[in-house]
Design an enzyme around this catalytic site. Structure first.
Site, PDB file in Angstrom:
ATOM      1  N   ARG A   1       0.854  -1.179   0.000  1.00  0.00           N
ATOM      2  CA  ARG A   1       0.000   0.000   0.000  1.00  0.00           C
ATOM      3  C   ARG A   1       0.898   1.240   0.000  1.00  0.00           C
ATOM      4  NH1 ARG A   1      -3.437  -2.791  -1.618  1.00  0.00           N
ATOM      5  NH2 ARG A   1      -5.576  -3.071  -0.840  1.00  0.00           N
TER       6      ARG A   1
ATOM      7  N   HIS B   1      -1.466   0.006 -10.112  1.00  0.00           N
ATOM      8  CA  HIS B   1      -2.063  -0.928  -9.154  1.00  0.00           C
ATOM      9  C   HIS B   1      -2.554  -2.201  -9.862  1.00  0.00           C
ATOM     10  CE1 HIS B   1      -4.083  -1.100  -4.952  1.00  0.00           C
ATOM     11  NE2 HIS B   1      -3.807  -2.324  -5.385  1.00  0.00           N
TER      12      HIS B   1
END
Length: 312
Positions: A227, A275
């Site tokens: 993250r 991502h």
């Protein structure tokens, strides 16, 4: 037939594709758009399937006991949902294999000096560069859950010397493992490439700050597929500018999509990925969600709820 709404922030076509896949995997229950439910139907809902849901949409279900996430990360759900609502994250071997594949690819990209060759290409330079063997390269994997474990095993099988770090002790065959804050600085300081596969929790947010990045050996490379907020952006940019970090492959960010004026886009020592390291596989995720819902409807058990204190 119980009603199970799919509460998600998706466009109409994607939501419909997910509902179709979930309904196929769980035909004995009704997978539906929450907007189609009457007030009486909404009052009967005990479990919802979610993907980045708006908390206001879940507030329509007063009897809600738990939610099944279609994503592996649940940090937003932990802050958005009341403590009495259980959260089950997606634990999918297909997703873990995709993550291991991405990590292995990114490590080889750095190990074989692809960023340096791209720089030379832009400058029209033909020059072979020194290349150590995989066995001479130490790769540190931070985070040894299922995603990190498979990534560490893939790297070890490829011949790299792999060390692993986690907040609590883990054992992985062929991988030297360490645990706890006291060992982190030494683990990353000994590595040529550091891979972040940690979940975002109150303990991991800002974990790699200026002090911790300062413990890296000069010229270390970073890969973040965990993250974004785990690595402090300002500290990373400073480490990149100074050469402390030679190159960073970043798949996750503080804000997504990455704003068009963000310095990562144009930094010569950064590779930006949107991502995509471990996309959710609709078919396997639907099968896992169906299995978890059957466990609940048949036995009254919430399967493997997230530990809210730990954050995963």
């Amino acid at each position: 037939m119980s009603i199970v709404p799919l509460v998600a922030t998706m466009d109409g076509a994607e939501s419909e594709a997910w509902r179709t896949a979930l309904q196929s995997a769980l035909p004995e229950h009704r997978i539906c758009d929450p907007r189609s439910l009457s007030a009486a139907e909404a009052a009967s809902v005990e479990v919802a399937i979610v993907a980045n849901p708006d908390p206001a949409d879940l507030a329509r279900f007063p009897a809600l006991k738990w939610v099944q996430s279609l994503w592996a990360g649940v940090e937003r759900l932990l802050t958005a949902l009341p403590a009495e609502i259980g959260i089950v994250r997606l634990v999918d071997p297909v997703l873990a294999e995709a993550m291991a594949e991405a990590v292995l690819g990114h490590v080889f990209y750095l190990h074989r000096r692809m960023p340096d060759y791209l720089e030379q290409q832009r400058a029209g330079i033909w020059r072979p560069l020194d290349q150590p063997s995989a066995g001479e390269r130490t790769v540190a994997v931070l985070g040894l859950g299922e995603l990190g474990r498979l990534s560490a095993l893939a790297l070890s099988a490829a011949g790299f010397r792999v060390v692993g770090w986690s907040r609590t002790p883990r054992r992985i065959d062929g991988v030297e493992t360490f645990a706890g804050d006291a060992s982190l600085e030494a683990v990353i300081g000994a590595a040529g490439i550091v891979v972040v596969v940690l979940p975002l929790t109150s303990q991991t947010s800002g974990l790699l700050d200026a002090r911790m990045l300062g413990s890296l050996a000069e010229g270390t490379s970073l890969i973040n597929v965990g993250r974004g907020p785990i690595i402090e952006t300002g500290a990373l940019l400073s480490a990149l500018d100074s050469g402390r970090v030679a190159h960073a492959v970043l798949d996750v960010f503080d804000e997504e999509p990455l704003p068009p004026d963000h310095p990562f886009w144009t930094h010569r020592a950064v590779t930006v990925m949107p991502h995509v390291a471990a996309p959710t596989d609709m078919r396997s995720a639907s099968a896992i969600a169906a299995r978890n819902l059957r466990t609940y409807f048949n036995r009254g058990e919430i399967p493997g709820p997230v530990d809210r204190a730990a954050g995963y």
